[in-house]
Scaffold this active site. Structure first.
Site, PDB file in Angstrom:
ATOM      1  N   ASP A  58      71.397  -7.490  26.694  1.00 37.30           N
ATOM      2  CA  ASP A  58      72.474  -6.617  27.104  1.00 37.30           C
ATOM      3  C   ASP A  58      73.024  -7.178  28.431  1.00 37.30           C
ATOM      4  O   ASP A  58      72.522  -8.173  28.976  1.00 37.30           O
ATOM      5  CB  ASP A  58      71.995  -5.167  27.203  1.00 37.30           C
TER       6      ASP A  58
HETATM    7  C1  BGC Z   1      76.034  -1.791  26.886  1.00 39.40           C
HETATM    8  C2  BGC Z   1      76.004  -2.344  25.487  1.00 39.40           C
HETATM    9  C3  BGC Z   1      77.276  -3.119  25.205  1.00 39.40           C
HETATM   10  C4  BGC Z   1      77.446  -4.187  26.266  1.00 39.40           C
HETATM   11  C5  BGC Z   1      78.659  -5.066  26.047  1.00 39.40           C
HETATM   12  C6  BGC Z   1      76.433  -2.818  27.920  1.00 39.40           C
HETATM   13  O1  BGC Z   1      76.668  -2.245  29.163  1.00 39.40           O
HETATM   14  O2  BGC Z   1      74.764  -1.271  27.189  1.00 39.40           O
HETATM   15  O3  BGC Z   1      75.811  -1.305  24.560  1.00 39.40           O
HETATM   16  O4  BGC Z   1      77.246  -3.669  23.925  1.00 39.40           O
HETATM   17  O5  BGC Z   1      77.553  -3.565  27.527  1.00 39.40           O
HETATM   18  O6  BGC Z   1      79.828  -4.415  26.333  1.00 39.40           O
END
Ligand code: BGC
Length: 728
Positions: free
Chosen positions: A278
């Site tokens: 993430d």
């Molecule tokens: C979130 C994810 C997301 C990623 C990309 C993160 O802050 O936890 O769920 O896919 O950002 O945008």
């Protein structure tokens, strides 16, 4: 190394370490845009990312959603460089969060959030919404979607509650499967598909503090009993990729946990797809979790734990550290080849090597008229009629409505997070034809039938000022208050308690004081405690986040053209600090009203999991089991007759719960084991059938193994129950 095709093997053989490390690097679009622009590519930066650094993947938008044309322009530019000016012409895999529709494409169709889809209990509908999401994402030139969210919502304070299908592991798993099928079932190379990404593996969403990305403490039995099963189903369904949980579980950040990322995910689940981190989560092993004493050590820990791609996303340090670590022998080349093999295989599977550019056939699938119908059905079927005293609803034609509250004219409140912007809170990016509740009611009834002074900005102080309401109440037959929460996403959505804001409760009390019947429509991402105002409300609709057709869905439900059928996918707390899930252990409900006198009445939510009324009524009878015993290798068929006993057609989710009377790990008082959404005309009856195998009644034992224990089980549908005996 996992199995790769000869094509990928050959490519790997020709790639330098720098190219491989580049493939494992994912950066955000900010790194290829001009500093002061959301839209204009900086050619120098683009060249640095794609040609010099040879990044494998780019993600996100900057600021807000782009038009299909803008996406095409960006994608074409990236792929032209990637295929034209890199040593092995490897296209870039673009990834995006299309969370309840194609979030980041202007004029896409946004569906209800998962918390609302969970209420529909409708697998086919969830799949249709996912398929449209896939088509509109692919139409934008993007083939990788960071969805579905398979986290199980056990903590109602959590700001990502709305992104989940609810608190039950079976429901999350089933609707997760439907989502993945909708994304992928046409084949990843098809112009109507995207690669899915099950997330966030594992144990996100049960933070002890309730705040986003804070530590969880989850015993292994619970991790496997509640949080893991949706991921197992997702792997069985063939999900292409996985994203790792940003948080830490039991003191170990998941990004640095080889037990979860390699032993469990690869070994036990047999998952062969690509694992992406993430956002910024490798460097955070150093800066936040403090398990790595240097940023470079953070890279080593994560890659050896099992991460294939780093969502870095703001610089190229990861790439440099990775190269150094391999050169120093701290990370074996076999681990790199394994990771890059997965990345390249996915690029092959989604058809990027054949044609990396936006596809005409995909573009033609954008914005079709019929998508609105699916969004409307989704919105209607997700509405939960929690209370309807004296059949206050549906309202008779001609009823004059006073509409008030911060949700009455707010688009963000109907949509929530990931709606044309990350936080969803910029109405100017929403499609022109999206209607607020106010606008939909005016369109439905005629403007003179709706008295409303609510402002589009949820936070406008006027929206909770009772003056207008008090001055106009006399002219109205009923008051509809749209209360709840503005949109938010992730950590900015953290709150400290679940109580509905005091000024909204005061507005409700002012409405009650007028003596007019009051209907509450709750637009919110998580259950806000409303114990104090619930008793005086004549009717309550829990709308949660119904998406782009929320306005029309709410208007037609209030006036009875639509009949609500949503059932809660979570336990709606009555008290801020009294939350237990529906599948609690009996011991969680102990009360001792007088010393020495015990009662097991402590599951006392405002509304229980599964609650949801209709304008008609349904009755069950003839609950039957095919046998009174079940053995390994056998199935059990349960049938029940369902009758619509009211005077209008309605949809209904028929639900089967099990109770394991005695077990070596304290059994839950009930567990959802099956659901089927049906539609019945007034007076119509239908037999509904469910088939169960012994595994459906299994649980995780003290050694972390899934077992079925011999003994007595009870299956219930509504108030009916039948028992059977399981023999090993
Ligand atoms: C979130 C994810 C997301 C990623 C990309 C993160 O802050 O936890 O769920 O896919 O950002 O945008």
């Amino acid at each position: 190394m996992s199995h790769v095709s000869p094509y990928v093997r050959d490519l790997l053989d020709r790639m330098s370490l720098a190219e491989k490390a580049g493939q494992m690097t994912q950066v955000t679009i900010d790194l290829i845009l001009e500093d002061d622009s959301n839209l204009v590519i900086d050619e120098k930066k683009l060249r640095q990312a794609v040609v010099e650094r040879k990044v494998g993947s780019i993600l996100n938008t900057r600021g807000h959603a782009y038009s299909v044309e803008k996406w095409h322009e960006i994608m074409t530019r990236i792929q032209t460089l990637a295929t034209g000016e890199t040593p092995n012409s490897i296209p870039v895999l673009y990834g995006i969060d299309s969370i309840h529709g194609a979030t980041y494409t202007l004029d896409s169709t946004l569906f209800p959030h998962n918390i609302s889809l969970g209420a529909t209990r409708d697998r086919a509908l969830v799949k249709k919404a996912a398929k449209i999401t896939a088509m509109e994402t692919r139409a934008s030139g993007i083939r990788w979607n960071f969805d579905p969210v398979l986290d199980v919502a056990r903590q109602p304070l959590w700001s990502r509650f709305e992104e989940t299908f609810g608190e039950d592991t079976y429901l999350v798993g089933e609707l997760g499967v439907s989502t993945i099928q909708g994304f992928e079932e046409d084949g990843l190379a098809s112009p109507s598909a995207v690669a899915s990404c099950m997330k966030h593996f594992l144990g996100y969403g049960d933070a002890r503090s309730g705040k986003d990305r804070t530590p969880s403490y989850i015993p292994d039995t619970q991790l496997r009993e509640i949080f893991l099963p949706p991921f197992i189903k997702a792997v069985e369904t063939g999900t292409a990729t996985v994203m790792i949980n940003s948080g830490e579980v039991n003191g170990i950040p998941v990004h640095a946990n080889p037990k979860l990322l390699t032993e469990m995910l690869r070994g036990e689940l047999g998952f062969e797809g690509l694992a992406v981190t993430d956002w910024e989560d490798i460097i955070r092993l150093h800066t936040r979790h403090r398990v790595a004493d240097t940023p470079k050590e953070a890279v080593r820990l994560a890659i050896l734990a099992g991460v294939d791609m780093s969502m870095v996303p703001f610089d190229y340090d990861f790439t440099d550290y990775l190269i150094e670590l391999v050169e120093e022998g701290a990370i074996p080349m076999s681990r790199i080849d394994e990771a890059v093999g997965r990345i390249l295989s996915l690029k092959v599977d989604v058809g990027l090597f054949e044609n990396p550019f936006p596809e005409e056939e995909a573009t033609a699938l954008f914005g079709r008229e019929e998508y609105t119908e699916v969004a409307l059905t989704g919105a209607i079927d997700s509405l939960i009629l929690a209370k309807n005293e004296n059949q206050l609803l549906p309202l008779a034609a001609g009823t004059k409505v006073l509409l008030a509250g911060p949700g009455a004219h707010s688009l963000p409140a109907l949509h929530g997070s990931w709606s044309y912007t990350w936080q969803g809170n910029f109405p100017e990016h929403y499609p022109q034809n999206t209607l607020s509740i106010k606008q939909a009611m005016e369109a439905h009834l005629g403007a003179d039938q709706v008295l409303c002074d609510s402002k589009a900005d949820f936070t406008d102080p006027g929206n909770v000022d009772p003056s207008f309401l008090l001055s106009a109440a006399d002219k109205a037959d009923v008051i509809v208050l749209a209360l709840g929460e503005n949109s938010y996403a992730e950590t900015p959505g953290n709150i400290n308690d679940l109580d509905l804001d005091a000024d909204q409760q005061a507005l409700a009390k002012a409405a009650f004081a007028t003596g007019k019947p009051v209907i509450l429509v709750m637009v919110q991402g998580r259950p806000r405690v409303m114990r104090e105002i619930e008793p005086q409300a004549g009717a309550i609709i829990l709308a949660m986040r119904p998406g782009s057709q929320a306005g029309p869905a709410i208007a037609s439900t209030l006036f009875g053209e639509a009949n609500p059928s949503g059932r809660l996918s979570f336990s709606y707390p009555r008290h801020n600090n009294d939350h237990i899930s529906y599948d609690h252990k009996l011991g969680e409900t102990i009360q001792e009203p007088q010393p020495g006198h015990f009662e097991y009445t402590g599951y006392n939510p405002q509304w229980a999991f599964g609650h949801g009324l209709s304008y008609t009524t349904f009755a069950y009878d003839q609950l039957q089991l095919s046998s009174e015993t079940l053995k390994e290798g056998e199935s059990l068929i349960l049938t029940v007759q369902v009758t619509n006993t009211g005077d209008r057609a309605g949809k209904h989710s028929v639900e089967v719960y099990s109770r394991d009377l005695f077990a070596s790990i304290t059994p839950s008082v009930r567990r959802l084991r099956g659901f089927e959404k049906i539609e019945l005309q007034a007076g119509e009856s239908r037999k509904v059938e469910f088939t169960f195998q012994p595994a459906d009644f299994s649980f995780i034992d003290a050694h972390g193994k899934r077992i079925v224990e011999p003994g007595e089980f009870v299956l219930t549908v509504g108030a009916l129950e039948v028992g059977f005996h399981y023999q090993a």
